[in-house]
Design a protein around this motif. Structure first.
Motif, mmCIF file in Angstrom:
data_model
loop_
_atom_site.group_PDB
_atom_site.id
_atom_site.type_symbol
_atom_site.label_atom_id
_atom_site.label_comp_id
_atom_site.label_asym_id
_atom_site.label_seq_id
_atom_site.Cartn_x
_atom_site.Cartn_y
_atom_site.Cartn_z
ATOM 1 N N PHE A 30 0.943 -1.208 -0.013
ATOM 2 C CA PHE A 30 -0.060 0.046 -0.001
ATOM 3 C C PHE A 30 0.829 1.230 0.060
ATOM 4 O O PHE A 30 0.252 2.251 -0.289
ATOM 5 C CB PHE A 30 -0.990 -0.074 1.108
ATOM 6 N N SER A 31 2.017 1.327 0.359
ATOM 7 C CA SER A 31 3.115 2.331 0.393
ATOM 8 C C SER A 31 3.835 2.400 -0.981
ATOM 9 O O SER A 31 4.484 3.338 -1.240
ATOM 10 C CB SER A 31 4.077 2.321 1.451
ATOM 11 N N ASN A 32 3.431 1.399 -1.756
ATOM 12 C CA ASN A 32 4.021 1.321 -3.126
ATOM 13 C C ASN A 32 5.581 1.328 -2.998
ATOM 14 O O ASN A 32 6.365 2.253 -3.947
ATOM 15 C CB ASN A 32 3.476 2.463 -3.836
ATOM 16 N N ILE A 33 6.295 0.508 -2.199
ATOM 17 C CA ILE A 33 7.603 0.386 -1.964
ATOM 18 C C ILE A 33 8.154 -0.942 -2.203
ATOM 19 O O ILE A 33 7.331 -1.968 -1.896
ATOM 20 C CB ILE A 33 8.074 0.940 -0.618
ATOM 21 N N ASP A 34 9.368 -1.218 -2.705
ATOM 22 C CA ASP A 34 10.066 -2.496 -2.792
ATOM 23 C C ASP A 34 11.064 -2.360 -1.816
ATOM 24 O O ASP A 34 12.227 -2.242 -2.069
ATOM 25 C CB ASP A 34 10.554 -2.356 -4.233
ATOM 26 N N GLY A 35 10.730 -2.900 -0.603
ATOM 27 C CA GLY A 35 11.705 -3.151 0.709
ATOM 28 C C GLY A 35 12.267 -4.410 0.663
ATOM 29 O O GLY A 35 13.254 -4.664 1.340
ATOM 30 N N GLY A 36 11.929 -5.248 -0.217
ATOM 31 C CA GLY A 36 12.681 -6.749 -0.421
ATOM 32 C C GLY A 36 12.059 -7.390 0.835
ATOM 33 O O GLY A 36 11.197 -7.106 1.421
ATOM 34 N N LEU A 37 12.278 -8.691 0.966
ATOM 35 C CA LEU A 37 11.757 -9.632 1.673
ATOM 36 C C LEU A 37 12.479 -9.600 3.056
ATOM 37 O O LEU A 37 12.264 -10.295 4.095
ATOM 38 C CB LEU A 37 11.686 -10.979 1.047
ATOM 39 N N SER A 38 13.803 -9.034 3.131
ATOM 40 C CA SER A 38 14.363 -9.105 4.376
ATOM 41 C C SER A 38 14.038 -8.582 5.660
ATOM 42 O O SER A 38 13.782 -9.326 6.664
ATOM 43 C CB SER A 38 16.060 -8.379 4.195
ATOM 44 N N VAL A 39 13.006 -7.522 5.394
ATOM 45 C CA VAL A 39 12.215 -6.882 6.455
ATOM 46 C C VAL A 39 11.374 -7.643 7.187
ATOM 47 O O VAL A 39 10.670 -7.941 8.140
ATOM 48 C CB VAL A 39 12.011 -5.285 6.408
ATOM 49 N N ALA A 40 10.549 -8.438 6.060
ATOM 50 C CA ALA A 40 9.588 -9.420 6.353
ATOM 51 C C ALA A 40 9.738 -10.650 6.957
ATOM 52 O O ALA A 40 9.248 -11.004 7.734
ATOM 53 C CB ALA A 40 8.766 -9.510 4.895
ATOM 54 N N TYR A 86 20.406 -13.485 10.791
ATOM 55 C CA TYR A 86 20.727 -13.198 9.389
ATOM 56 C C TYR A 86 20.057 -12.317 8.746
ATOM 57 O O TYR A 86 20.652 -11.233 8.174
ATOM 58 C CB TYR A 86 20.586 -14.707 8.949
ATOM 59 N N PHE A 87 18.720 -12.075 8.793
ATOM 60 C CA PHE A 87 18.029 -11.173 8.373
ATOM 61 C C PHE A 87 18.234 -9.809 8.925
ATOM 62 O O PHE A 87 17.992 -8.668 8.168
ATOM 63 C CB PHE A 87 16.393 -11.505 8.140
#
Length: 273
Positions: free
Chosen positions: A32-42, A89-90
């Protein structure tokens, strides 16, 4: 059926289900923020939730059902150990500002769990505080961390999203507190213990309506999709609130209610394809 029930119980008790909800909420923040933060934070949120929740809850859970915990404990310890390695690791994949902020929410988790002063109770046992600490922590992990990782500056819209997420988590916790009202220590002074179940449900409905109303105040987001999905989620939680009572099974909140963010996220995944 007995085997399936044991698997489901382990899945819930090992905090994998609530961790999947955290993963879903992080992913929805990014969407919804239209960002590509990658999967690391998830993935950091997922594995961190497993470790954090298991760390917080197992002394209380052991008191409630010691024999059951003894049987499950080895598996839960293993899951928690592997999750702590994955979480670290993440964590290393995140930017420095995200890592620093993560420590703040780790501090809230420790405050919630451990007594920092001699002969003093932890924050979990402070009257009426539990629901606010839970809400703030979930806002931090599922809203602020993914936005920080994507280098999104704090703004009016970020504030609105944070308030909405707090209201969402607060409403979810109200359902848990209604279902657990006969089991919670009266000293905790949970919301239904203080104002009663009927008023707690009305409070939940008001908070959900406020969450929806805030959607119209975004400065750069007037799309139909976010409002539509939040309407569905709020409507679903309102239904859970309506039917919540102290006689509901443990799966009512611990599985079905916590599935709401997961289902919301899965629908978004399907729509993206």
């Amino acid at each position: 059926m007995v085997v399936l029930k044991k698997i489901l119980d382990f899945y819930i008790n090992s905090s994998l289900h609530v961790a999947l909800s955290a993963f879903a909420l992080v992913s929805m923040t990014q969407f919804f923020s239209n960002i590509d933060g990658g999967l690391s934070v998830a993935f950091f949120a997922f594995f961190g939730t497993v470790v954090g929740y298991n760390f917080v809850k197992y002394d209380a859970l052991a008191r409630l059902n010691k024999n059951k915990i003894k049987k499950e404990l080895k598996g839960i310890v293993l899951i928690s150990f592997l999750s702590s390695i994955a979480c670290f690791y993440f964590f290393l994949q995140l930017s420095l500002v995200t890592q620093t902020s993560a420590f703040v929410f780790l501090g809230l988790t420790l405050l919630y769990t451990l007594p920092f002063f001699p002969n003093k109770q932890n924050a979990r046992n402070w009257k009426g505080v539990k629901i606010y600490i839970v809400g703030i922590t979930w806002v931090g992990v599922t809203v602020l961390l993914p936005l920080l990782e994507a280098h999104v500056a704090f703004s009016y819209d970020v504030l609105l999203m944070s308030i909405q997420r707090f209201l969402l988590v607060f409403s979810l916790v109200l359902v848990f507190e209604i279902v657990d009202i006969t089991f919670d220590d009266p000293h905790l002074q949970t919301v239904p213990q203080k104002i009663g179940v009927k008023l707690t449900k009305k409070l939940g409905y008001i908070l959900l309506l406020l969450l929806l109303a805030l959607e119209f105040f975004y400065t750069n987001n007037h799309h139909f999709l976010p409002l539509f999905f939040k309407f569905i989620v709020c409507g679903t939680i309102a239904i859970f609130l309506f039917f919540a009572n102290e006689n509901r099974s443990r799966y009512y909140a611990s599985f079905w209610l916590e599935s709401v963010p997961i289902l919301w996220w899965l629908v978004l995944v399907v729509l993206e394809k």
